[in-house]
Write an enzyme that holds these catalytic residues in place. Sequence first.
Site, PDB file in Angstrom:
ATOM      1  CG  HIS A 292       0.099   0.400   2.086  1.00 20.13           C
ATOM      2  ND1 HIS A 292      -0.367  -0.945   3.228  1.00 20.13           N
ATOM      3  CD2 HIS A 292       0.415   1.094   2.707  1.00 20.13           C
ATOM      4  CE1 HIS A 292       0.610  -0.804   3.915  1.00 20.13           C
ATOM      5  NE2 HIS A 292       1.117   0.127   4.232  1.00 20.13           N
TER       6      HIS A 292
HETATM    7  P1  TYD Z   1      -1.188  -3.889   7.688  1.00 23.87           P
HETATM    8  O1  TYD Z   1      -1.827  -2.675   7.303  1.00 23.87           O
HETATM    9  O2  TYD Z   1      -2.258  -5.142   7.387  1.00 23.87           O
HETATM   10  O3  TYD Z   1      -0.274  -4.428   8.662  1.00 23.87           O
HETATM   11  P2  TYD Z   1       0.907  -4.073   7.313  1.00 23.87           P
HETATM   12  O4  TYD Z   1       0.856  -2.841   6.300  1.00 23.87           O
HETATM   13  O5  TYD Z   1       2.440  -4.609   7.602  1.00 23.87           O
HETATM   14  O6  TYD Z   1       0.530  -5.431   6.146  1.00 23.87           O
HETATM   15  O7  TYD Z   1      -2.247  -4.402   9.012  1.00 23.87           O
HETATM   16  C1  TYD Z   1      -2.977  -5.674  10.096  1.00 23.87           C
HETATM   17  C2  TYD Z   1      -3.830  -5.160  11.086  1.00 23.87           C
HETATM   18  O8  TYD Z   1      -3.310  -4.749  11.984  1.00 23.87           O
HETATM   19  C3  TYD Z   1      -4.770  -4.228  11.005  1.00 23.87           C
HETATM   20  O9  TYD Z   1      -5.839  -5.059  11.534  1.00 23.87           O
HETATM   21  C4  TYD Z   1      -4.789  -3.187  11.319  1.00 23.87           C
HETATM   22  C5  TYD Z   1      -3.324  -3.310  12.543  1.00 23.87           C
HETATM   23  N1  TYD Z   1      -2.814  -2.390  12.957  1.00 23.87           N
HETATM   24  C6  TYD Z   1      -3.284  -1.108  13.489  1.00 23.87           C
HETATM   25  O10 TYD Z   1      -4.030  -1.172  14.439  1.00 23.87           O
HETATM   26  N2  TYD Z   1      -2.650   0.181  14.214  1.00 23.87           N
HETATM   27  C7  TYD Z   1      -1.533   0.137  13.017  1.00 23.87           C
HETATM   28  O11 TYD Z   1      -0.549   1.551  13.192  1.00 23.87           O
HETATM   29  C8  TYD Z   1      -1.502  -0.221  12.172  1.00 23.87           C
HETATM   30  C9  TYD Z   1      -0.355  -0.712  11.151  1.00 23.87           C
HETATM   31  C10 TYD Z   1      -2.089  -1.854  12.263  1.00 23.87           C
END
Ligand code: TYD
Length: 150
Positions: free
Chosen positions: A62
Amino acid sequence: MTTPPQILSSRVRGVRLYEMPCIVDPERGHLTVGEAPGALPFVPRRYFITFGIPSGQKRGQHAHKCCMQFLICTHGQCRLRVDDGVQQEDICLDRPTLGVLVPPLVWATEDRHSADAALLVLASQPYEPGDYIRDYAEFLTMTRRTRTCV
Ligand code: TYD
């Protein structure tokens, strides 16, 4: 007081590689450090760490509209792929002294994690789902619009 980081540009717009200072101590172990404001590119308002990533999995995939991120693989290693819609670059995050600034409107993907990889991400903004661009076609449209504005 420590020496400032060495900062290298990437061919991907706004991405910078920071080689952070390291205080080497063969007896007691080493220490790497970055202060904000000053050495770090922004004052962090949040951090998260990804770890225990199974082989073959990808994280990220993303871009952000406003949030800046600073990625440090504190243990183990992984690959960071950055993409501004025109240029791409693969960066090997393989040491705790290397930090990478990923600015807004850069698509970032992490993969090829070693089993022991721990990726620390400092973020300039609190968590805001609306700040994410998760659709690559939408990302390309946004980057093109930005390029024609400047
Ligand atoms: P996600 O954006 O999929 O992580 P990555 O970019 O590493 O692939 O996030 C995974 C889960 O964690 C999603 O349910 C959202 C949550 N999350 C938070 O609650 N706070 C945060 O700061 C982040 C980055 C994710």
